[in-house]
Design an enzyme around this catalytic site. Structure first.
Site, short mmCIF file in Angstrom:
data_model
loop_
_atom_site.label_atom_id
_atom_site.label_comp_id
_atom_site.label_asym_id
_atom_site.label_seq_id
_atom_site.Cartn_x
_atom_site.Cartn_y
_atom_site.Cartn_z
CE LYS A 147 107.09 -1.59 134.56
NZ LYS A 147 105.71 -1.96 134.16
CB SER B 63 105.80 -5.74 134.30
OG SER B 63 105.15 -4.57 133.81
CB SER C 256 101.91 -4.18 134.38
OG SER C 256 102.15 -5.27 133.53
#
Length: 449
Positions: free
Chosen positions: A84, A153, A177
């Site tokens: 990420k 996210s 997330s």
């Protein structure tokens, strides 16, 4: 037409790479080929000129330095991993899904990346995140249906695994997330106990909640990754005479937040688990759930505003509207309100643990999300079904479980005791087997008809 979905078993690929029936260079090319084929549509990875050359060179170094004894090769030898884009990786810029200059956001490589590399993994690239892991979505699409959100996210990490670009990806969770994107994309997502993976080298969202985790296609894959990534990993050993865990259903205002399709599927899952021999107990909890939500967001927004105080003062005009709104909300929250919210969280954690113990619950179960992925790319969906468990810092995992009427995947969320990540993963494997066995049986029955 080439399908946008793909299944790559981390456990199988890792075993083949360790025993020499596969090699890191082939694995690197496999990931690059898949990224080249489907990522122009899915957009899970941050674009990187020269990705193939970089990754293949890393794979060659990995192969050249591998011990000749296959048994001595590390657990993730030659495995391509997506990371990420709020996690610092040496040699790759960190943009955090934002328009800020990458040099402003840079920092030392994260410990989680050090652990991946030490375990033999290859960094396939940065995966797309919502801006600063808050709520403003990135460009990633859901591989099941490109008009639907993949969640967030950790959007790119979940989608990259669902589309078969990599067998393992790293994400983070502050509220929902990781678990929500896992459910929306039909993969297994694991959020460990708060603090079990160091978060140094990770751009913070809200430091009191931020937790690193991982995605794979099955529980065995996330367990393999967890054994490398978690502090103080202890290989789970079945207790003498231990049976199936007791599953707790948190009835009340929290569960009522789930939508009709999620609740329908959850009811079916509960019945399947009962038929498989699990004790499933309804436990009334969180009658003050609205206040719990308010408490979490008081802390979250306060911490977001403080984390971004310097950058926002310098580059506020480059922030997107959703992130700007979150920061402005946090700026209005004073220290006294924040400390009061922290005290309420501590009391909530103790109360939730006591309620579970009194009911004899080993694992909480609940829908991973309020329903399937929305057909709205301007949102990452709601995190409400993950909120209390993140608030308490508990380890949680989402299993693919059922389909909505539109064919999109749904998820079953399993939540363990604080610090008992190993037990959660061991128990989740049994739940996964029970649900998969039921699905196979239903498929055979449909075929017979």
């Amino acid at each position: 037409m080439t399908t946008l979905l793909g299944h790559r078993s981390l456990v199988q690929e890792a075993a083949a790479l360790r025993d020499g029936t596969d090699d890191p260079v082939a694995a690197a090319h496999r990931s690059c080929d898949r990224i080249d084929t489907v990522d122009p549509q899915v957009r899970a990875f941050v674009p990187e000129p020269g990705r193939r050359a970089r990754l293949v060179e890393a794979a060659r170094r990995c192969a050249a330095g591998a011990p000749s004894d296959a048994a001595a090769r590390p657990a993730l030898h030659g495995i391509p991993v997506g990371v990420k884009d709020i996690v610092h990786v040496d040699g790759l810029p960190t943009r955090a899904g934002s328009a800020l200059p990458p040099e402003v956001l840079g920092g030392a490589q994260a410990t989680v990346v050090d652990r991946l590399v030490a375990a033999g993994a290859l960094i396939a690239g940065k995966t797309v995140t919502a801006e600063f892991a808050v709520t403003a979505p990135g460009p990633t699409r859901n591989p099941h249906n490109l008009s639907h959100t993949p969640g967030g996210s950790s959007s790119g990490s979940a989608a990259a695994v669902a589309a078969g670009m990599v067998p393992l990806a790293i994400g983070t969770q502050t509220v929902g997330s990781m678990i929500r994107p896992a459910a929306y994309c039909g993969v297994v997502g694991f959020k460990p106990t708060y603090g079990r993976i160091p978060v140094d080298g990770v751009i913070p969202n809200a430091a009191g909640f931020d937790t690193l985790g991982c995605y794979a296609t099955d529980v065995a894959g996330v367990a393999l990754a967890a054994s490398v990534l978690l502090d103080g990993w202890r290989a789970p050993r079945p207790a003498a005479g231990a049976g199936r865990p007791v599953l707790g259903v948190p009835v009340g205002p929290y569960l009522e937040r789930a939508g009709a399709e999620a609740l329908r599927a959850f009811g079916e899952q509960r019945e399947l688990l009962r038929q498989a021999g699990y004790a499933v107990r309804e436990v009334p909890v969180m009658d003050d759930f609205a206040q719990v939500v308010d408490q979490l967001f008081t802390m979250n927004r306060y911490e977001v505003a403080r984390a971004h105080a310097d950058w926002f003062a310098r580059f506020g005009d480059r922030y997107r509207a959703q992130t700007t709104a979150a920061i402005h909300e946090g700026e209005k929250i004073g220290d006294a309100a924040y400390e009061a919210a922290r005290a309420r969280r501590a009391a909530f954690r103790e109360r939730l643990a006591a309620d579970g113990a009194a009911a004899g619950v080993d694992l909480w179960i609940a829908p991973s999300a309020t329903g399937p992925a929305p057909s709205d790319l301007s949102t990452t969906g709601t995190s409400i079904m993950c909120l209390p468990w993140s608030n308490a810092g508990l380890p949680s995992l989402s299993l693919p479980a059922g389909r909505a009427a539109d064919g999109l995947p749904l998820g079953l969320q399993l939540v363990g005791r604080f610090g008992a990540d190993e037990a959660l993963l061991a128990d989740a494997a049994g739940v996964e087997d029970a649900l998969n066995g039921a699905a196979r049986g239903a498929a055979r029955g449909a075929g017979a008809r």
